[in-house]
Write a protein that holds these residues in place. Structure first.
Motif, PDB file in Angstrom:
ATOM      1  N   ARG A  20      57.265 140.841 130.713  1.00  0.00           N
ATOM      2  CA  ARG A  20      55.523 141.844 131.357  1.00  0.00           C
ATOM      3  C   ARG A  20      55.819 141.095 133.150  1.00  0.00           C
ATOM      4  NH1 ARG A  20      50.017 142.148 129.356  1.00  0.00           N
ATOM      5  NH2 ARG A  20      51.017 139.490 129.448  1.00  0.00           N
ATOM      6  N   ARG A  21      55.625 141.708 134.035  1.00  0.00           N
ATOM      7  CA  ARG A  21      55.133 141.513 135.608  1.00  0.00           C
ATOM      8  C   ARG A  21      54.947 139.954 135.877  1.00  0.00           C
ATOM      9  NH1 ARG A  21      56.474 145.884 140.151  1.00  0.00           N
ATOM     10  NH2 ARG A  21      55.010 146.681 137.855  1.00  0.00           N
ATOM     11  N   ILE A  22      53.208 139.976 134.865  1.00  0.00           N
ATOM     12  CA  ILE A  22      52.683 138.833 135.071  1.00  0.00           C
ATOM     13  C   ILE A  22      52.805 137.857 133.815  1.00  0.00           C
ATOM     14  CG2 ILE A  22      51.165 140.481 132.618  1.00  0.00           C
ATOM     15  CD1 ILE A  22      48.340 139.551 135.002  1.00  0.00           C
ATOM     16  N   ASP A  23      53.936 137.696 133.182  1.00  0.00           N
ATOM     17  CA  ASP A  23      54.528 136.868 132.359  1.00  0.00           C
ATOM     18  C   ASP A  23      55.304 135.877 133.316  1.00  0.00           C
ATOM     19  OD1 ASP A  23      52.817 138.251 129.900  1.00  0.00           O
ATOM     20  OD2 ASP A  23      54.826 139.137 129.444  1.00  0.00           O
ATOM     21  N   ALA A  24      56.296 136.256 133.849  1.00  0.00           N
ATOM     22  CA  ALA A  24      57.104 135.480 135.030  1.00  0.00           C
ATOM     23  C   ALA A  24      56.484 134.941 135.903  1.00  0.00           C
ATOM     24  CB  ALA A  24      58.078 136.257 135.581  1.00  0.00           C
ATOM     25  N   PRO A  25      56.981 133.576 135.865  1.00  0.00           N
ATOM     26  CA  PRO A  25      56.421 132.601 137.414  1.00  0.00           C
ATOM     27  C   PRO A  25      56.837 133.083 138.461  1.00  0.00           C
ATOM     28  CG  PRO A  25      58.022 131.419 136.063  1.00  0.00           C
ATOM     29  CD  PRO A  25      58.030 133.055 135.222  1.00  0.00           C
ATOM     30  N   HIS A  26      56.364 132.947 139.809  1.00  0.00           N
ATOM     31  CA  HIS A  26      56.442 133.133 140.677  1.00  0.00           C
ATOM     32  C   HIS A  26      57.934 132.759 141.708  1.00  0.00           C
ATOM     33  CE1 HIS A  26      53.070 135.240 140.958  1.00  0.00           C
ATOM     34  NE2 HIS A  26      52.208 133.998 140.502  1.00  0.00           N
ATOM     35  N   GLN A  27      58.273 131.821 141.328  1.00  0.00           N
ATOM     36  CA  GLN A  27      59.290 130.985 141.255  1.00  0.00           C
ATOM     37  C   GLN A  27      60.024 130.620 140.326  1.00  0.00           C
ATOM     38  OE1 GLN A  27      61.744 131.572 143.675  1.00  0.00           O
ATOM     39  NE2 GLN A  27      60.333 132.924 144.776  1.00  0.00           N
ATOM     40  N   SER A  28      61.377 130.202 139.917  1.00  0.00           N
ATOM     41  CA  SER A  28      61.827 130.115 138.527  1.00  0.00           C
ATOM     42  C   SER A  28      61.733 128.219 138.355  1.00  0.00           C
ATOM     43  CB  SER A  28      63.497 129.846 138.448  1.00  0.00           C
ATOM     44  OG  SER A  28      63.865 130.242 139.836  1.00  0.00           O
ATOM     45  N   ALA A  82      68.595 142.866 140.199  1.00  0.00           N
ATOM     46  CA  ALA A  82      68.493 143.690 140.840  1.00  0.00           C
ATOM     47  C   ALA A  82      66.830 143.526 140.199  1.00  0.00           C
ATOM     48  CB  ALA A  82      69.028 144.981 140.478  1.00  0.00           C
ATOM     49  N   PHE A  83      65.739 144.152 141.871  1.00  0.00           N
ATOM     50  CA  PHE A  83      64.297 143.668 140.954  1.00  0.00           C
ATOM     51  C   PHE A  83      64.045 145.190 140.269  1.00  0.00           C
ATOM     52  CE2 PHE A  83      63.323 140.757 144.059  1.00  0.00           C
ATOM     53  CZ  PHE A  83      62.320 139.830 143.569  1.00  0.00           C
ATOM     54  N   HIS A  84      64.718 146.016 138.726  1.00  0.00           N
ATOM     55  CA  HIS A  84      65.455 146.689 138.285  1.00  0.00           C
ATOM     56  C   HIS A  84      63.494 147.364 137.974  1.00  0.00           C
ATOM     57  CE1 HIS A  84      64.546 144.751 134.650  1.00  0.00           C
ATOM     58  NE2 HIS A  84      65.010 145.778 133.625  1.00  0.00           N
ATOM     59  N   VAL A 106      63.792 130.619 134.520  1.00  0.00           N
ATOM     60  CA  VAL A 106      64.406 131.528 135.423  1.00  0.00           C
ATOM     61  C   VAL A 106      62.649 132.931 135.304  1.00  0.00           C
ATOM     62  CG1 VAL A 106      66.531 131.795 134.348  1.00  0.00           C
ATOM     63  CG2 VAL A 106      64.117 132.722 133.001  1.00  0.00           C
ATOM     64  N   ASP A 107      63.012 133.536 136.584  1.00  0.00           N
ATOM     65  CA  ASP A 107      61.557 133.858 137.201  1.00  0.00           C
ATOM     66  C   ASP A 107      62.136 135.835 136.552  1.00  0.00           C
ATOM     67  OD1 ASP A 107      63.775 133.874 139.116  1.00  0.00           O
ATOM     68  OD2 ASP A 107      61.890 133.199 140.444  1.00  0.00           O
ATOM     69  N   LEU A 108      63.077 135.655 136.272  1.00  0.00           N
ATOM     70  CA  LEU A 108      63.656 137.166 135.978  1.00  0.00           C
ATOM     71  C   LEU A 108      62.938 137.923 134.899  1.00  0.00           C
ATOM     72  CD1 LEU A 108      65.439 135.635 137.636  1.00  0.00           C
ATOM     73  CD2 LEU A 108      67.443 137.337 136.857  1.00  0.00           C
ATOM     74  N   LEU A 109      62.472 138.812 134.838  1.00  0.00           N
ATOM     75  CA  LEU A 109      62.240 139.840 133.498  1.00  0.00           C
ATOM     76  C   LEU A 109      63.284 139.885 132.748  1.00  0.00           C
ATOM     77  CD1 LEU A 109      59.316 142.721 134.567  1.00  0.00           C
ATOM     78  CD2 LEU A 109      59.160 139.974 133.759  1.00  0.00           C
ATOM     79  N   ASP A 110      63.338 140.189 131.217  1.00  0.00           N
ATOM     80  CA  ASP A 110      64.026 141.109 130.169  1.00  0.00           C
ATOM     81  C   ASP A 110      65.148 141.661 130.858  1.00  0.00           C
ATOM     82  OD1 ASP A 110      64.964 140.366 127.232  1.00  0.00           O
ATOM     83  OD2 ASP A 110      63.516 141.776 126.899  1.00  0.00           O
TER      84      ASP A 110
HETATM   85  C1  LIG Z   1      58.350 137.001 143.762  1.00  0.00           C
HETATM   86  S1  LIG Z   1      59.550 136.903 142.950  1.00  0.00           S
HETATM   87  C2  LIG Z   1      61.210 136.098 143.120  1.00  0.00           C
HETATM   88  C3  LIG Z   1      61.831 136.079 142.427  1.00  0.00           C
HETATM   89  C4  LIG Z   1      63.006 135.696 143.154  1.00  0.00           C
HETATM   90  N1  LIG Z   1      63.230 134.245 143.100  1.00  0.00           N
HETATM   91  C5  LIG Z   1      63.803 135.999 144.656  1.00  0.00           C
HETATM   92  O1  LIG Z   1      62.406 135.099 145.299  1.00  0.00           O
HETATM   93  O2  LIG Z   1      64.021 136.792 145.103  1.00  0.00           O
HETATM   94  C6  LIG Z   1      59.797 136.799 141.066  1.00  0.00           C
HETATM   95  C7  LIG Z   1      58.496 137.874 139.979  1.00  0.00           C
HETATM   96  O3  LIG Z   1      59.590 139.146 139.778  1.00  0.00           O
HETATM   97  C8  LIG Z   1      58.742 139.615 139.158  1.00  0.00           C
HETATM   98  N2  LIG Z   1      59.760 140.031 138.151  1.00  0.00           N
HETATM   99  C9  LIG Z   1      61.140 139.801 138.085  1.00  0.00           C
HETATM  100  N3  LIG Z   1      61.942 139.854 138.162  1.00  0.00           N
HETATM  101  C10 LIG Z   1      61.594 141.611 137.940  1.00  0.00           C
HETATM  102  C11 LIG Z   1      62.983 142.851 137.858  1.00  0.00           C
HETATM  103  N4  LIG Z   1      64.032 142.930 136.529  1.00  0.00           N
HETATM  104  N5  LIG Z   1      61.513 143.853 137.967  1.00  0.00           N
HETATM  105  C12 LIG Z   1      60.655 143.898 139.095  1.00  0.00           C
HETATM  106  N6  LIG Z   1      59.530 142.412 139.009  1.00  0.00           N
HETATM  107  C13 LIG Z   1      60.284 141.328 138.663  1.00  0.00           C
HETATM  108  C14 LIG Z   1      58.635 138.793 138.268  1.00  0.00           C
HETATM  109  O4  LIG Z   1      56.504 139.344 138.101  1.00  0.00           O
HETATM  110  C15 LIG Z   1      57.958 137.507 138.618  1.00  0.00           C
HETATM  111  O5  LIG Z   1      57.339 136.725 138.950  1.00  0.00           O
END
Ligand SMILES: C[S@@+](CC[C@H](N)C(=O)[O-])C[C@H]1O[C@@H](n2cnc3c(N)ncnc32)[C@H](O)[C@@H]1O
Length: 172
Positions: A21-29, A70-72, A124-128
């Motif tokens: 889930r988006r809330i689970d991931a860190p804001h930067q890796s 892609a932020f899919h 990583v800060d990317l979702l599964d």
């Molecule tokens: C602030 S962004 C930074 C991502 C990357 N480091 C950047 O700067 O482009 C990180 C957040 O994106 C969201 N995220 C990660 N993967 C995603 C995906 N595939 N689709 C939508 N949101 C995603 C998660 O909530 C994560 O905490």
């Protein structure tokens, strides 16, 4: 005309990460308060069938990689976004928000090892299931500018601290 051109990208791989889930991931890796780099979440990236092992030949010697993805799971975009650490709304292109006009993300991740067509990664800060569009080696002499100014982010760091952000403090 250039503004009428559209581009289509074919993912080169899917990232498998512990964050669903988006809330689970860190804001930067690489920015997780109280976490040493050895504790960062691990992930794998397997190349799609249409790419062969030759495409990642010689990658193993790099400690870090840029992932372009892609932020899919983003739903649309906004001109101004509220940063998670508070303060006023900021122009989306002055942030790392996932809600971008083109939903493209960029993360520097650690390469742990290469096994066939699978990359084992850490931090990583990317979702599964995130579709990966490209990989580039991180080259410190070209890519790192630690003394560079970071505008409103420097101001927020001075006020609330660099590692202050809601969300997970430790990867699961
Ligand atoms: C602030 S962004 C930074 C991502 C990357 N480091 C950047 O700067 O482009 C990180 C957040 O994106 C969201 N995220 C990660 N993967 C995603 C995906 N595939 N689709 C939508 N949101 C995603 C998660 O909530 C994560 O905490």
């Amino acid at each position: 005309m250039i503004h009428e051109q559209h581009f289509t990208y074919r993912p080169i791989g899917l990232l498998r990460s512990p964050y669903s889930r988006r809330i689970d991931a860190p804001h930067q890796s690489t920015v997780v308060a109280g976490t040493q780099s050895g504790d960062f979440a691990t992930a794998t990236l397997e190349l799609q069938d249409w790419l062969d092992e030759k495409t990642i030949q010689d990658l193993g010697g790099f400690q870090r990689l840029w992932l372009i993805f892609a932020f899919h799971l983003s739903e649309g975009w906004k001109s101004n976004v509220k940063p998670p650490r508070g303060g006023p709304k900021r122009g989306v292109l002055a942030t790392r928000s996932p809600h971008r006009p083109n939903s493209i993300g960029l993360s520097a991740v650690e390469l742990v090892r290469v096994e066939g067509k699978t990359l084992h990664l850490r931090g990583v800060d990317l979702l599964d299931g995130t579709p990966i569009l490209d990989i580039k080696p991180y080259v410190p002499y070209a890519d790192a500018f630690p003394e560079s100014k970071a505008g409103w982010i420097d101001e927020m760091d001075a006020k609330v601290g660099r590692y202050f952000a809601p969300g997970p403090r430790k990867p699961r």
